[in-house]
Design a protein around this motif. Structure first.
Motif, PDB file in Angstrom:
ATOM      1  N   VAL A 152      38.832 -20.631  10.717  1.00 18.35           N
ATOM      2  CA  VAL A 152      37.511 -21.229  10.515  1.00 18.35           C
ATOM      3  C   VAL A 152      37.303 -22.415  11.446  1.00 18.35           C
ATOM      4  O   VAL A 152      36.272 -22.524  12.130  1.00 18.35           O
ATOM      5  CB  VAL A 152      37.323 -21.650   9.042  1.00 18.35           C
ATOM      6  CG1 VAL A 152      36.058 -22.490   8.876  1.00 18.35           C
ATOM      7  CG2 VAL A 152      37.258 -20.429   8.140  1.00 18.35           C
ATOM      8  N   GLU A 153      38.284 -23.316  11.494  1.00 14.54           N
ATOM      9  CA  GLU A 153      38.151 -24.507  12.330  1.00 14.54           C
ATOM     10  C   GLU A 153      38.052 -24.152  13.811  1.00 14.54           C
ATOM     11  O   GLU A 153      37.335 -24.800  14.576  1.00 14.54           O
ATOM     12  CB  GLU A 153      39.328 -25.447  12.091  1.00 14.54           C
ATOM     13  CG  GLU A 153      39.298 -26.114  10.716  1.00 14.54           C
ATOM     14  CD  GLU A 153      40.472 -27.066  10.514  1.00 14.54           C
ATOM     15  OE1 GLU A 153      41.493 -26.914  11.239  1.00 14.54           O
ATOM     16  OE2 GLU A 153      40.381 -27.936   9.628  1.00 14.54           O
TER      17      GLU A 153
ATOM     18  N   LYS B 222      34.398 -21.547  14.199  1.00 10.45           N
ATOM     19  CA  LYS B 222      33.129 -21.799  13.513  1.00 10.45           C
ATOM     20  C   LYS B 222      31.965 -22.046  14.461  1.00 10.45           C
ATOM     21  O   LYS B 222      30.800 -21.782  14.108  1.00 10.45           O
ATOM     22  CB  LYS B 222      33.256 -22.981  12.550  1.00 10.45           C
ATOM     23  CG  LYS B 222      33.596 -24.312  13.212  1.00 10.45           C
ATOM     24  CD  LYS B 222      33.788 -25.401  12.182  1.00 10.45           C
ATOM     25  CE  LYS B 222      34.201 -26.728  12.818  1.00 10.45           C
ATOM     26  NZ  LYS B 222      33.153 -27.281  13.701  1.00 10.45           N
ATOM     27  N   ASP B 223      32.235 -22.528  15.666  1.00 10.07           N
ATOM     28  CA  ASP B 223      31.163 -22.777  16.633  1.00 10.07           C
ATOM     29  C   ASP B 223      31.079 -21.701  17.707  1.00 10.07           C
ATOM     30  O   ASP B 223      30.274 -21.817  18.641  1.00 10.07           O
ATOM     31  CB  ASP B 223      31.376 -24.148  17.302  1.00 10.07           C
ATOM     32  CG  ASP B 223      31.298 -25.291  16.306  1.00 10.07           C
ATOM     33  OD1 ASP B 223      30.425 -25.240  15.410  1.00 10.07           O
ATOM     34  OD2 ASP B 223      32.121 -26.224  16.408  1.00 10.07           O
TER      35      ASP B 223
ATOM     36  N   LEU C  86      29.974 -16.986  11.290  1.00 12.14           N
ATOM     37  CA  LEU C  86      31.170 -16.839  10.455  1.00 12.14           C
ATOM     38  C   LEU C  86      30.797 -17.035   8.990  1.00 12.14           C
ATOM     39  O   LEU C  86      30.088 -17.970   8.639  1.00 12.14           O
ATOM     40  CB  LEU C  86      32.227 -17.855  10.892  1.00 12.14           C
ATOM     41  CG  LEU C  86      33.673 -17.652  10.450  1.00 12.14           C
ATOM     42  CD1 LEU C  86      34.630 -18.347  11.401  1.00 12.14           C
ATOM     43  CD2 LEU C  86      33.917 -18.172   9.037  1.00 12.14           C
TER      44      LEU C  86
ATOM     45  N   TYR D  57      32.323 -27.066   6.759  1.00 13.10           N
ATOM     46  CA  TYR D  57      32.387 -26.556   8.127  1.00 13.10           C
ATOM     47  C   TYR D  57      31.032 -26.042   8.635  1.00 13.10           C
ATOM     48  O   TYR D  57      30.948 -25.553   9.768  1.00 13.10           O
ATOM     49  CB  TYR D  57      33.435 -25.446   8.217  1.00 13.10           C
ATOM     50  CG  TYR D  57      34.846 -25.965   8.056  1.00 13.10           C
ATOM     51  CD1 TYR D  57      35.446 -26.721   9.062  1.00 13.10           C
ATOM     52  CD2 TYR D  57      35.574 -25.713   6.891  1.00 13.10           C
ATOM     53  CE1 TYR D  57      36.734 -27.215   8.922  1.00 13.10           C
ATOM     54  CE2 TYR D  57      36.868 -26.196   6.746  1.00 13.10           C
ATOM     55  CZ  TYR D  57      37.442 -26.951   7.759  1.00 13.10           C
ATOM     56  OH  TYR D  57      38.725 -27.435   7.614  1.00 13.10           O
TER      57      TYR D  57
ATOM     58  N   ILE E 140      29.205 -23.457   7.617  1.00 10.28           N
ATOM     59  CA  ILE E 140      29.171 -22.001   7.781  1.00 10.28           C
ATOM     60  C   ILE E 140      28.615 -21.339   6.513  1.00 10.28           C
ATOM     61  O   ILE E 140      28.438 -21.979   5.478  1.00 10.28           O
ATOM     62  CB  ILE E 140      30.570 -21.427   8.096  1.00 10.28           C
ATOM     63  CG1 ILE E 140      31.568 -21.756   6.984  1.00 10.28           C
ATOM     64  CG2 ILE E 140      31.068 -21.941   9.443  1.00 10.28           C
ATOM     65  CD1 ILE E 140      32.942 -21.147   7.171  1.00 10.28           C
TER      66      ILE E 140
END
Length: 352
Positions: A152-153, A156-157, A161, A186, A188
């Protein structure tokens, strides 16, 4: 979660599929391409099944079907799709030939997921997360929480997601609240499902028999910060108590193919329309016999609350009610009701 264009596109598909029932096209196609999985989930026993695969050749044949259009969203999952022996070749084919595909993953091999997303550019990544670190280990039988967070980290960009949360007998509404907060942290999306017994996954425990007293009062407040989840979660309580009746319209435009080639009428019922090793997907999905089965199930089932199907039905009727009176809808669609009061509309139900 969904764009206006998604609603318009699905509306056009709905009209086509009602008017031309033997020339239907798919809005979504999920390929359970492998049974292989390194997780040991309590809510899914696919990892106990013998290893099966849809080959790249199988998938190409499926994708050349007339019922699959450029607008069809195709999901690659399993099992854990990235354990498929031809996973990279399949994603390479989709990247070049059908970029409107999504990847579902448990992220237990985070570097492999990151590599796959960056190289093969799925249109969306769905990541399973059913609670905090302790809940994850209890529910999924392994230490995977940090691996999910790593993916995710990192991504995410880079790709749309979504966290996929499943309310089950092995977690709680507190876990739902936790996962929603992770998604908010985050920035998302989060998509909430509710556990059900499905033959393909060899699931046996039943959430319906779990202690679900004061169900609605347990729904976390932060669910209102998410899109397209609150009504699905609330209406589950009406459905499980026998108060809600909706036709399953989604089976006319959403389909799954199992790793052994079987094509069931829906995700929940072990009613097989055919097998892609015996007939083409077009022959299976649009045959006269399949249409009879689809019609029978659509009118009479109401037998699950699986998000793949029931969110479609909620959105369809909710949008119809924005334009037409409920009585007029029922003349074409058939009788339906959101709760015990058969006359109440979606809007009145959620504002009363």
């Amino acid at each position: 979660m969904y764009r206006l264009s998604d609603y318009v596109q699905n509306g056009l598909i709905f009209v086509n599929n009602m008017v031309r029932p033997h020339h239907k096209v798919l809005s979504q196609l999920m390929l359970y391409a492998t049974t292989k999985c390194q997780s040991r989930c309590q809510h899914c026993s696919i990892w106990r099944k013998k290893e099966e695969f849809l080959t790249l050749s199988d998938i190409k044949a499926i994708m050349h079907s007339k019922c699959v259009t450029p607008a069809t969203t195709v999901g690659l999952e399993g099992g854990e799709f990235l354990l498929h022996p031809e996973a990279e070749a399949i994603m390479e084919w989709f990247k070049s030939n059908h970029p409107n595909y999504t990847l579902l993953s448990n992220c237990l091999a985070p570097l492999k997921v990151i590599h796959a997303v960056r190289k093969y550019r799925p249109s969306h990544l769905y990541v399973s997360l059913d609670g905090d670190k302790d809940t994850y280990k209890y529910m999924r039988g392994c230490n995977g929480y940090e691996k999910v967070i790593e993916v995710v980290e990192t991504l995410k960009d880079e790709v749309p997601l979504s966290l996929m949360f499943c309310l089950s007998p092995w977690n709680t509404f507190k876990d739902m609240e936790y996962v929603i907060n992770v998604a908010k942290q985050y920035g998302i999306d989060v998509r909430i499902g509710i556990y059900g017994t499905m033959d393909f996954f060899d699931t046996t425990a039943d959430l319906l028999s779990a202690d679900m007293k004061h169900y609605k009062n347990q729904i976390p407040q932060n669910i209102h910060d998410t899109a397209e989840n609150y009504d699905f979660v609330v209406l589950y309580d009406e459905w499980r108590n026998g108060n809600l009746q909706l036709r399953c319209q989604s089976i006319f435009s959403e389909l799954v193919v199992h790793s052994n080639g079987n094509v069931p009428v829906c995700q929940n019922r072990n009613i097989i329309l055919g097998n892609i090793h015996d007939n083409s997907l077009d022959e299976i999905f649009n045959s006269k016999q399949s249409y009879k089965t689809q019609c029978r199930m659509s009118h009479n089932c109401n037998g699950c609350w699986i998000n793949f199907h029931r969110k479609y039905d909620i959105i369809l009727l909710r949008n119809f009610e924005k334009i037409f009176p409920k009585r007029m809808i029922e003349k074409i669609y058939g009788k339906y009701h959101w709760c015990k009061n058969e006359n109440i509309t979606y809007k009145k139900y959620f504002t009363s």
